[in-house]
Design an enzyme around this catalytic site. Structure first.
Site, PDB file in Angstrom:
ATOM      1  N   ASP A   1     -10.531   2.040  -3.578  1.00  0.00           N
ATOM      2  CA  ASP A   1     -11.119   1.821  -2.255  1.00  0.00           C
ATOM      3  C   ASP A   1     -12.629   1.830  -2.314  1.00  0.00           C
ATOM      4  O   ASP A   1     -13.288   1.450  -1.349  1.00  0.00           O
ATOM      5  CB  ASP A   1     -10.659   2.914  -1.282  1.00  0.00           C
ATOM      6  CG  ASP A   1      -9.366   2.533  -0.590  1.00  0.00           C
ATOM      7  OD1 ASP A   1      -8.946   1.362  -0.717  1.00  0.00           O
ATOM      8  OD2 ASP A   1      -8.765   3.396   0.069  1.00  0.00           O
TER       9      ASP A   1
ATOM     10  N   ASP B   1       0.835  -1.195   0.000  1.00  0.00           N
ATOM     11  CA  ASP B   1       0.000   0.000   0.000  1.00  0.00           C
ATOM     12  C   ASP B   1       0.880   1.259   0.000  1.00  0.00           C
ATOM     13  O   ASP B   1       2.090   1.205   0.278  1.00  0.00           O
ATOM     14  CB  ASP B   1      -0.873  -0.036   1.266  1.00  0.00           C
ATOM     15  CG  ASP B   1      -2.164   0.754   1.115  1.00  0.00           C
ATOM     16  OD1 ASP B   1      -2.297   1.507   0.148  1.00  0.00           O
ATOM     17  OD2 ASP B   1      -3.027   0.617   1.999  1.00  0.00           O
TER      18      ASP B   1
HETATM   19  C1  DGJ Z   1      -5.785   1.948   1.851  1.00  0.00           C
HETATM   20  C2  DGJ Z   1      -6.121   0.741   1.041  1.00  0.00           C
HETATM   21  O1  DGJ Z   1      -6.582   1.100  -0.217  1.00  0.00           O
HETATM   22  C3  DGJ Z   1      -7.152  -0.093   1.797  1.00  0.00           C
HETATM   23  O2  DGJ Z   1      -7.539  -1.191   1.030  1.00  0.00           O
HETATM   24  C4  DGJ Z   1      -6.556  -0.536   3.105  1.00  0.00           C
HETATM   25  O3  DGJ Z   1      -5.486  -1.395   2.873  1.00  0.00           O
HETATM   26  C5  DGJ Z   1      -6.110   0.682   3.904  1.00  0.00           C
HETATM   27  N1  DGJ Z   1      -5.266   1.551   3.129  1.00  0.00           N
HETATM   28  C6  DGJ Z   1      -5.399   0.264   5.157  1.00  0.00           C
HETATM   29  O4  DGJ Z   1      -4.868   1.308   5.833  1.00  0.00           O
END
Ligand code: DGJ
Length: 762
Positions: free
Chosen positions: A550, A480
């Site tokens: 997301d 991430d």
């Molecule tokens: C952002 C990501 O896109 C999410 O899927 C998740 O992993 C969060 N960060 C966790 O902090």
């Protein structure tokens, strides 16, 4: 496919079955662009395509009687200050302050295959016969510097890739102030610019606008990622070009950092396209003997519309950009705990979720954010890559062993480029963050960006995370990255080196990826950046899939996946079924539709299946069985066709057809339901006209699994129902599939969807 140099006219012709690219060495020794587009028959001379005439106010760049002026010439890689008043592709500042250069042809080389650009990501060949490369070396005598323009043409794809290398041989100081990867000139301006724009949770929406005189550009200056705002991709299409017909030229940048994609139309209707590292903040001094390599631009020409362009990118990127063990493999069905628990979990809770996932048929359990340091929210611990034993007493090794005992693989989340102020790493190395001394340090999500332009920082992070991986049984890593860069400055670089920091940061990211993928070649990496803020070809070279967004709402995902498919293959899109009400939008959508959207990607779940009813669990099991049956076709084998755009109406539809045309899967999705609506036909594509197919569509009412809706179907049809009929490919493509609105009612009305499987009759 061939690259031919015609001595007489000093012309280069790159061509394969579908495309031609023509250029020539001009009288002044510089390179002129003559043509790029649909394949032309090769011949000895194309010099008649050069146009020049006397015009007022023009600067002539050769002694009289020549009237050669760079202002009116289509150039391959234009420089600044030549009397051409459009943007240059590169600028070199010299010791005396001059920016004037004159790179002229010295030699060229044509060879089979394609050179690696490592440490930069790039498309590749496996055999020399797959492609040919042309390298044209030009030289500037005053600064004793070479410029190598590199072009590769593939045999089986309508693709030409480009990059540039500068080699400073002389002793004086030179600084590359701008060094784009390519420049190209079209003959007219009758095009529309297509690009993918957006923001967090609405990445890669398709935008189209008519070209106008002057500059139109998309760019990214976020530093850490290619960004969710503008994808490193543009296309020029003719106004009448559709998804399936007409000409389109795609430009895709294999890079994950700052970029500029610019189209400049001159008052003479000449259209110059440029793409490369963004010049803002960039300055690269080259000492004697040093060189600078630009990243690669991948150009696709299609005369089969936008779909044709996308299919070329999909095939090329799936097979000649993505690498490693996972390149040719359908992806495991995963369950990620993020939306199920967020930070609130312990081992017991995770195992409860994992057991239920196993029961449903899930193959990989992924532990997301919150397993390390003392992280229970997003205020602390990034940078402390050791396990939180309070939450996971057996460590990651203990948990991964228990997951594997359930006969599932185990995956782990990391965010290696960041640090929280509240972390051991920051306390030990406060100077390891990107930021300008004496200035306010902006923060985002309570975190700072680690200075990956410094090798010691990358070394330290590598050691920490490699230890965790070595000690445990990890099959998948979600990498991430949750904030963009601000105050770009490295405390590890001299004043004169600050213009290198942002590029070196991305090289640091690539370096860490290289080390981890080389040490752990079996691990499936998924890149992520607050969802889809780093969905680019550079990332795909290291991580064969990317978390698409997301936003997991099915209605929004139709748009995001549709836009993403302009460049990126379905297998590269991480797509999950999540809970309702949806956590980003509060929207309710049928469970079936959430699955029907996500199955056109690397499929998974992002919820606690324990919270579903027994009837819903049956739907999940059916979804998983469907994905296991069709994922090879959807992710690896098939060609993708966009049929109806969510950006243009109430319906979305798409289709995957196997390369041998014996099998296909189509998805039809509506947003809002309609009463007493018009008839609706869905015309398929890519099938064999004379092949007889069986069409099958599950029209079982949702009320069969949704207790609240039970009894809603007044027809007493609350039992499993599948509609089947036979039709030839021509019927399915030209007459189309009648989409029965009553089936959409039964499937839940708003946001209902139908999946059609089309299989050759034996
Ligand atoms: C952002 C990501 O896109 C999410 O899927 C998740 O992993 C969060 N960060 C966790 O902090």
């Amino acid at each position: 496919m061939a690259i031919i140099f015609h001595e007489k006219g000093r012309e280069f012709h790159l061509f394969n079955k579908e495309v031609s690219y023509l250029m020539r060495i001009m009288e002044n020794g510089q390179m002129e662009h003559l043509y790029y587009g649909r394949g032309l028959r090769d011949k000895e001379e194309f010099g008649y395509l050069h146009e020049e005439m006397q015009r007022s106010l023009m600067a002539v760049c050769m002694p009289e009687p020549s009237v050669l002026s760079m202002q009116y010439t289509r150039q391959e890689y234009p420089s600044y200050g030549t009397g051409d008043y459009r943007s240059p592709a590169f600028t070199i500042i010299q010791e005396n302050g001059s920016r004037i250069v004159n790179f002229t042809y010295v030699s060229h080389e044509i060879f089979g295959g394609k050179k690696s650009l490592a440490p930069l990501p790039a498309t590749y060949t496996e055999k020399e016969e797959e492609a040919q490369t042309l390298e044209i070396t030009l030289h500037d005598d005053v600064i004793d510097t070479d410029m190598v323009l590199s072009y590769t043409i593939y045999e089986d794809y309508p693709v030409i890739t480009r990059n540039v290398r500068f080699v400073h041989r002389g002793g004086g100081k030179i600084v590359l102030d701008r060094a784009l990867s390519m420049s190209m000139e079209f003959m007219d301006m009758d095009y529309e610019l297509v690009h993918l724009a957006g923001a967090w949770a609405r990445e890669r929406y398709v935008k189209t606008r008519k070209l106008e005189m002057g500059i139109q550009a998309v760019q990214n200056l976020s530093g850490t990622g290619s960004s969710g705002e503008h994808n490193p991709f543009i296309a020029l299409k003719r106004p009448h070009t559709t998804e399936n017909q007409g000409e389109v030229y795609g430009f895709s940048f294999v890079y994950s950092g700052n970029f500029l994609a610019q189209v400049e139309v001159s008052p003479f209707d000449m259209t110059r396209v440029m793409m490369g590292i963004h010049p803002e903040g960039f300055a690269w001094e080259l000492k004697q003997g040093e060189s600078f390599q630009t990243p690669e631009t991948v150009m696709v020409y299609s005369n089969r519309g936008l779909n044709g362009m996308s299919q070329a990118y999909h095939r090329l990127y799936r097979t000649r950009l993505i690498r490693g063990k996972w390149r040719d493999q359908a992806r495991p069905i995963l369950l990620n705990n993020w939306e199920a628990t967020y930070f609130d979990f312990d081992e017991e809770k995770l195992l409860e979720i994992a057991k239920r996932a196993k029961e449903a048929g899930v193959e990989l359990f992924v532990l997301d954010d919150g397993w390390f340091g003392k992280r229970n929210d997003d205020y602390s611990s990034l940078g402390d890559w050791y396990v939180n034993l309070k939450k996971l007493p057996g460590g990651i090794s203990g948990l991964s062993a228990k997951i594997e005992a359930l006969e599932m693989k185990f995956g782990l989340w990391v965010e290696l480029e960041m640090v929280n102020e509240d972390s051991d790493l920051y306390r030990a190395h406060p100077d390891w963050i990107i930021g300008a001394p004496g200035r306010f340090q902006s923060h985002g999500r309570h975190q700072y960006v680690l200075d990956f332009s410094r090798k010691e920082v990358v070394d330290c992070v590598y050691e920490m995370i490699a230890r965790v991986i070595r000690e445990s049984s990890i099959s998948y890593i979600k990498w991430d990255m949750n904030r963009y860069m601000s105050e770009p400055y490295s405390r590890g670089a001299e004043a004169g080196e600050q213009g290198k920091v942002m590029h070196r940061y991305i090289l640091g990211v690539y370096d860490l990826y290289t080390r981890l993928t080389e040490e752990f070649p079996d691990i499936l990496f998924e890149s992520c950046a607050s969802g889809g803020a780093r969905f680019d070809p550079g990332m795909l070279y290291f991580a064969p899939q990317t978390w698409t967004s997301d936003d997991t709402d099915a209605g929004e995902r139709m748009k995001i996946q549709y836009g993403t498919s302009f460049v990126y293959p379905l297998v590269s899109m991480g797509c999950h079924v999540s809970a309702v009400p949806n956590h980003q939008l509060q929207r309710m959508t049928p469970l079936e539709t959430r699955g029907n959207v996500a199955c056109f990607g690397a499929f998974g779940y992002e919820l606690d299946l324990n919270l579903l009813s027994g009837r819903e669990m049956e739907v999940v099991k059916r979804q998983i069985a469907f994905v296991k049956k069709y994922r090879e076709l959807i992710q690896i084998e098939g060609d993708f066709y966009r049929l109806r755009s969510p950006f243009e109406g109430n319906d979305t539809a798409w289709l995957v057809v196997s390369r041998d045309r014996t099998q296909a899967v189509a998805g039809f999705y509506q947003r809002l339901n309609k009463t007493n609506a018009s008839w609706l036909r869905l015309q398929l594509q890519g099938l064999e006209e004379d092949m007889l197919y069986e069409v099958s569509c599950d029209v079982t009412p949702v009320s069969i699994y949704d207790e609240e809706r039970a009894g809603l179907d007044g027809n007493g049809q609350e039992k499993e129902q599948v509609k089947k009929y036979r039709a030839y490919g021509a019927e399915l493509m030209y007459a189309g599939i009648p989409v029965d609105r009553r089936d959409l009612d039964r499937k839940g009305g708003d946001f209902a969807s139908l999946i059609y499987t089309i299989t050759k009759c034996i």
